[in-house]
Design a protein around this motif. Structure first.
Motif, PDB file in Angstrom:
ATOM      1  N   ILE A  98       0.838  -1.204   0.000  1.00 54.17           N
ATOM      2  CA  ILE A  98       0.000   0.000   0.000  1.00 54.17           C
ATOM      3  C   ILE A  98       0.873   1.255   0.000  1.00 54.17           C
ATOM      4  O   ILE A  98       0.593   2.216  -0.718  1.00 54.17           O
ATOM      5  CB  ILE A  98      -0.962  -0.014   1.212  1.00 54.17           C
ATOM      6  CG1 ILE A  98      -1.924  -1.197   1.117  1.00 54.17           C
ATOM      7  CG2 ILE A  98      -1.710   1.305   1.345  1.00 54.17           C
ATOM      8  CD1 ILE A  98      -2.737  -1.270  -0.165  1.00 54.17           C
ATOM      9  N   ARG A  99       1.932   1.244   0.783  1.00 59.46           N
ATOM     10  CA  ARG A  99       2.841   2.396   0.818  1.00 59.46           C
ATOM     11  C   ARG A  99       3.507   2.598  -0.546  1.00 59.46           C
ATOM     12  O   ARG A  99       3.622   3.717  -1.027  1.00 59.46           O
ATOM     13  CB  ARG A  99       3.909   2.205   1.886  1.00 59.46           C
ATOM     14  CG  ARG A  99       4.937   3.349   1.874  1.00 59.46           C
ATOM     15  CD  ARG A  99       6.074   3.109   2.841  1.00 59.46           C
ATOM     16  NE  ARG A  99       5.644   3.398   4.183  1.00 59.46           N
ATOM     17  CZ  ARG A  99       5.757   2.566   5.213  1.00 59.46           C
ATOM     18  NH1 ARG A  99       6.308   1.373   5.055  1.00 59.46           N
ATOM     19  NH2 ARG A  99       5.345   2.912   6.404  1.00 59.46           N
ATOM     20  N   ASP A 100       3.934   1.496  -1.161  1.00 53.41           N
ATOM     21  CA  ASP A 100       4.654   1.573  -2.435  1.00 53.41           C
ATOM     22  C   ASP A 100       3.749   1.923  -3.609  1.00 53.41           C
ATOM     23  O   ASP A 100       4.224   2.431  -4.626  1.00 53.41           O
ATOM     24  CB  ASP A 100       5.339   0.235  -2.739  1.00 53.41           C
ATOM     25  CG  ASP A 100       6.446  -0.095  -1.750  1.00 53.41           C
ATOM     26  OD1 ASP A 100       6.887   0.801  -1.008  1.00 53.41           O
ATOM     27  OD2 ASP A 100       6.865  -1.277  -1.723  1.00 53.41           O
ATOM     28  N   HIS A 101       2.466   1.611  -3.494  1.00 48.36           N
ATOM     29  CA  HIS A 101       1.528   1.790  -4.612  1.00 48.36           C
ATOM     30  C   HIS A 101       0.272   2.503  -4.111  1.00 48.36           C
ATOM     31  O   HIS A 101      -0.816   1.932  -4.106  1.00 48.36           O
ATOM     32  CB  HIS A 101       1.166   0.425  -5.220  1.00 48.36           C
ATOM     33  CG  HIS A 101       2.345  -0.386  -5.623  1.00 48.36           C
ATOM     34  ND1 HIS A 101       3.115  -0.105  -6.723  1.00 48.36           N
ATOM     35  CD2 HIS A 101       2.900  -1.479  -5.044  1.00 48.36           C
ATOM     36  CE1 HIS A 101       4.089  -0.985  -6.815  1.00 48.36           C
ATOM     37  NE2 HIS A 101       3.982  -1.838  -5.810  1.00 48.36           N
ATOM     38  N   ARG A 102       0.442   3.753  -3.710  1.00 51.85           N
ATOM     39  CA  ARG A 102      -0.658   4.489  -3.078  1.00 51.85           C
ATOM     40  C   ARG A 102      -1.896   4.583  -3.972  1.00 51.85           C
ATOM     41  O   ARG A 102      -3.016   4.365  -3.529  1.00 51.85           O
ATOM     42  CB  ARG A 102      -0.201   5.882  -2.670  1.00 51.85           C
ATOM     43  CG  ARG A 102      -1.218   6.601  -1.818  1.00 51.85           C
ATOM     44  CD  ARG A 102      -0.704   7.940  -1.296  1.00 51.85           C
ATOM     45  NE  ARG A 102      -1.612   8.470  -0.315  1.00 51.85           N
ATOM     46  CZ  ARG A 102      -2.778   9.053  -0.630  1.00 51.85           C
ATOM     47  NH1 ARG A 102      -3.143   9.173  -1.884  1.00 51.85           N
ATOM     48  NH2 ARG A 102      -3.568   9.509   0.320  1.00 51.85           N
ATOM     49  N   ALA A 103      -1.715   4.934  -5.246  1.00 53.61           N
ATOM     50  CA  ALA A 103      -2.868   5.065  -6.144  1.00 53.61           C
ATOM     51  C   ALA A 103      -3.603   3.734  -6.283  1.00 53.61           C
ATOM     52  O   ALA A 103      -4.834   3.680  -6.244  1.00 53.61           O
ATOM     53  CB  ALA A 103      -2.429   5.583  -7.511  1.00 53.61           C
ATOM     54  N   LEU A 172      -4.630   5.793   3.789  1.00 48.75           N
ATOM     55  CA  LEU A 172      -4.898   6.289   2.441  1.00 48.75           C
ATOM     56  C   LEU A 172      -5.816   7.500   2.432  1.00 48.75           C
ATOM     57  O   LEU A 172      -5.639   8.410   1.623  1.00 48.75           O
ATOM     58  CB  LEU A 172      -5.518   5.180   1.584  1.00 48.75           C
ATOM     59  CG  LEU A 172      -4.589   4.046   1.180  1.00 48.75           C
ATOM     60  CD1 LEU A 172      -5.389   2.829   0.729  1.00 48.75           C
ATOM     61  CD2 LEU A 172      -3.629   4.494   0.091  1.00 48.75           C
ATOM     62  N   THR A 173      -6.802   7.524   3.325  1.00 50.94           N
ATOM     63  CA  THR A 173      -7.806   8.586   3.267  1.00 50.94           C
ATOM     64  C   THR A 173      -7.606   9.683   4.304  1.00 50.94           C
ATOM     65  O   THR A 173      -7.779  10.856   3.998  1.00 50.94           O
ATOM     66  CB  THR A 173      -9.222   8.006   3.429  1.00 50.94           C
ATOM     67  OG1 THR A 173      -9.297   7.276   4.663  1.00 50.94           O
ATOM     68  CG2 THR A 173      -9.572   7.083   2.278  1.00 50.94           C
ATOM     69  N   LEU A 174      -7.238   9.321   5.525  1.00 48.92           N
ATOM     70  CA  LEU A 174      -7.080  10.310   6.594  1.00 48.92           C
ATOM     71  C   LEU A 174      -5.628  10.634   6.886  1.00 48.92           C
ATOM     72  O   LEU A 174      -5.314  11.731   7.357  1.00 48.92           O
ATOM     73  CB  LEU A 174      -7.764   9.819   7.877  1.00 48.92           C
ATOM     74  CG  LEU A 174      -9.262   9.538   7.784  1.00 48.92           C
ATOM     75  CD1 LEU A 174      -9.770   8.945   9.096  1.00 48.92           C
ATOM     76  CD2 LEU A 174     -10.024  10.802   7.427  1.00 48.92           C
ATOM     77  N   GLY A 175      -4.752   9.672   6.673  1.00 54.25           N
ATOM     78  CA  GLY A 175      -3.337   9.894   6.935  1.00 54.25           C
ATOM     79  C   GLY A 175      -2.986  10.003   8.407  1.00 54.25           C
ATOM     80  O   GLY A 175      -1.923  10.517   8.754  1.00 54.25           O
ATOM     81  N   ASP A 176      -3.876   9.512   9.281  1.00 59.08           N
ATOM     82  CA  ASP A 176      -3.637   9.658  10.720  1.00 59.08           C
ATOM     83  C   ASP A 176      -3.070   8.397  11.360  1.00 59.08           C
ATOM     84  O   ASP A 176      -3.081   8.244  12.575  1.00 59.08           O
ATOM     85  CB  ASP A 176      -4.922  10.090  11.435  1.00 59.08           C
ATOM     86  CG  ASP A 176      -6.033   9.050  11.363  1.00 59.08           C
ATOM     87  OD1 ASP A 176      -5.894   8.072  10.592  1.00 59.08           O
ATOM     88  OD2 ASP A 176      -7.046   9.226  12.067  1.00 59.08           O
ATOM     89  N   VAL A 177      -2.558   7.479  10.536  1.00 57.35           N
ATOM     90  CA  VAL A 177      -1.961   6.235  11.023  1.00 57.35           C
ATOM     91  C   VAL A 177      -0.547   6.140  10.476  1.00 57.35           C
ATOM     92  O   VAL A 177      -0.304   6.444   9.312  1.00 57.35           O
ATOM     93  CB  VAL A 177      -2.776   5.011  10.544  1.00 57.35           C
ATOM     94  CG1 VAL A 177      -2.097   3.718  10.925  1.00 57.35           C
ATOM     95  CG2 VAL A 177      -4.184   5.050  11.082  1.00 57.35           C
ATOM     96  N   ASP A 178       0.383   5.726  11.328  1.00 57.36           N
ATOM     97  CA  ASP A 178       1.754   5.497  10.885  1.00 57.36           C
ATOM     98  C   ASP A 178       1.878   4.019  10.500  1.00 57.36           C
ATOM     99  O   ASP A 178       1.657   3.136  11.340  1.00 57.36           O
ATOM    100  CB  ASP A 178       2.731   5.852  12.010  1.00 57.36           C
ATOM    101  CG  ASP A 178       4.165   5.595  11.593  1.00 57.36           C
ATOM    102  OD1 ASP A 178       4.693   6.393  10.790  1.00 57.36           O
ATOM    103  OD2 ASP A 178       4.739   4.592  12.057  1.00 57.36           O
ATOM    104  N   LEU A 179       2.216   3.751   9.250  1.00 59.16           N
ATOM    105  CA  LEU A 179       2.265   2.364   8.786  1.00 59.16           C
ATOM    106  C   LEU A 179       3.372   1.557   9.450  1.00 59.16           C
ATOM    107  O   LEU A 179       3.221   0.348   9.648  1.00 59.16           O
ATOM    108  CB  LEU A 179       2.410   2.310   7.263  1.00 59.16           C
ATOM    109  CG  LEU A 179       1.210   2.796   6.450  1.00 59.16           C
ATOM    110  CD1 LEU A 179       1.455   2.581   4.964  1.00 59.16           C
ATOM    111  CD2 LEU A 179      -0.077   2.102   6.876  1.00 59.16           C
ATOM    112  N   ASP A 180       4.478   2.197   9.808  1.00 58.25           N
ATOM    113  CA  ASP A 180       5.548   1.465  10.498  1.00 58.25           C
ATOM    114  C   ASP A 180       5.083   1.005  11.881  1.00 58.25           C
ATOM    115  O   ASP A 180       5.353  -0.122  12.296  1.00 58.25           O
ATOM    116  CB  ASP A 180       6.802   2.336  10.625  1.00 58.25           C
ATOM    117  CG  ASP A 180       7.462   2.590   9.286  1.00 58.25           C
ATOM    118  OD1 ASP A 180       7.358   1.714   8.397  1.00 58.25           O
ATOM    119  OD2 ASP A 180       8.071   3.660   9.116  1.00 58.25           O
TER     120      ASP A 180
END
Length: 199
Positions: A98-103, A172-180
């Motif tokens: 998901i990080r590598d292929h955001r679209a 993807l939508t809110l950006g309020d989560v750190d994926l790491d």
């Protein structure tokens, strides 16, 4: 392959790549015939020839990226020594994808993807059987070995993928989560929900 077939494959690739770029920049409302043909340099007639409609193009695009995500997940599982390691590898692979292929992630987690998944679930499952079989076999093997709890496959799938999909959608939508952080925390939490030995 004849030159004509090769040209056809190149045209399909151009259209799919352009459609993803347009989707990533403008969302589904911006995904029009004129936008895709302008971005790809391909004529509207070629788009209709290869996909039949914009709906056909979008379905092909969703299928392409679902295949790529499933391939990444299967590869992660196949490199894992235990069920617990497999859960960690799966979570990390999914979030990295998901990080590598955001679209593509936006597309795969869209209402349109959900609608298509519900409407054509059987056909999609049949088309992805070669990719889904290794996932099912991995789960079944670890259920049989006593590592994973004997639960219905749909429940196991929800327990494993539900949190990962939820985190992906928020990022993807809110950006309020750190994926790491999510990749570090989710595997153990998910493991506790599916292990046959909850001690």
């Amino acid at each position: 392959m004849s030159p004509k077939q090769h040209r056809g494959e190149v045209t399909v690739e151009q259209l799919l790549d352009a459609a993803l770029r347009v989707y990533g920049e403008s969302g589904e409302q911006g995904l029009t015939v004129s936008a895709v043909t302008a971005a790809s340099g391909v004529s509207p007639g070629s788009l209709y020839h290869h996909f039949g409609s914009m709906d056909g193009l979008l379905t092909a695009l969703l299928t392409r990226w679902l295949e790529r995500l499933l391939d990444r997940m299967v590869t992660a599982l196949e490199r894992s020594d235990s069920a617990r390691d497999g859960v960690r590898a799966l979570v990390e692979a999914y979030l990295a994808f998901i990080r590598d292929h955001r679209a593509a992630g936006l597309l795969l987690h869209s209402a349109r993807a959900d609608e298509l998944g519900m409407r054509e679930a059987g056909r999609i499952r049949d088309a992805q059987e070669a990719r889904l079989s290794p996932l099912s076999a991995w789960v079944s093997g670890h259920v049989e070995s006593g590592e994973i709890a004997r639960l219905p496959v749909a429940v196991l799938e929800s327990l494993v993928l539900g949190p990962v999909i939820g985190v992906s959608r928020r990022w993807l939508t809110l950006g309020d989560v750190d994926l790491d952080t999510a990749a570090a925390v989710l595997p153990d939490r998910i493991w506790r929900s599916i292990t046959a030995d909850p001690r």
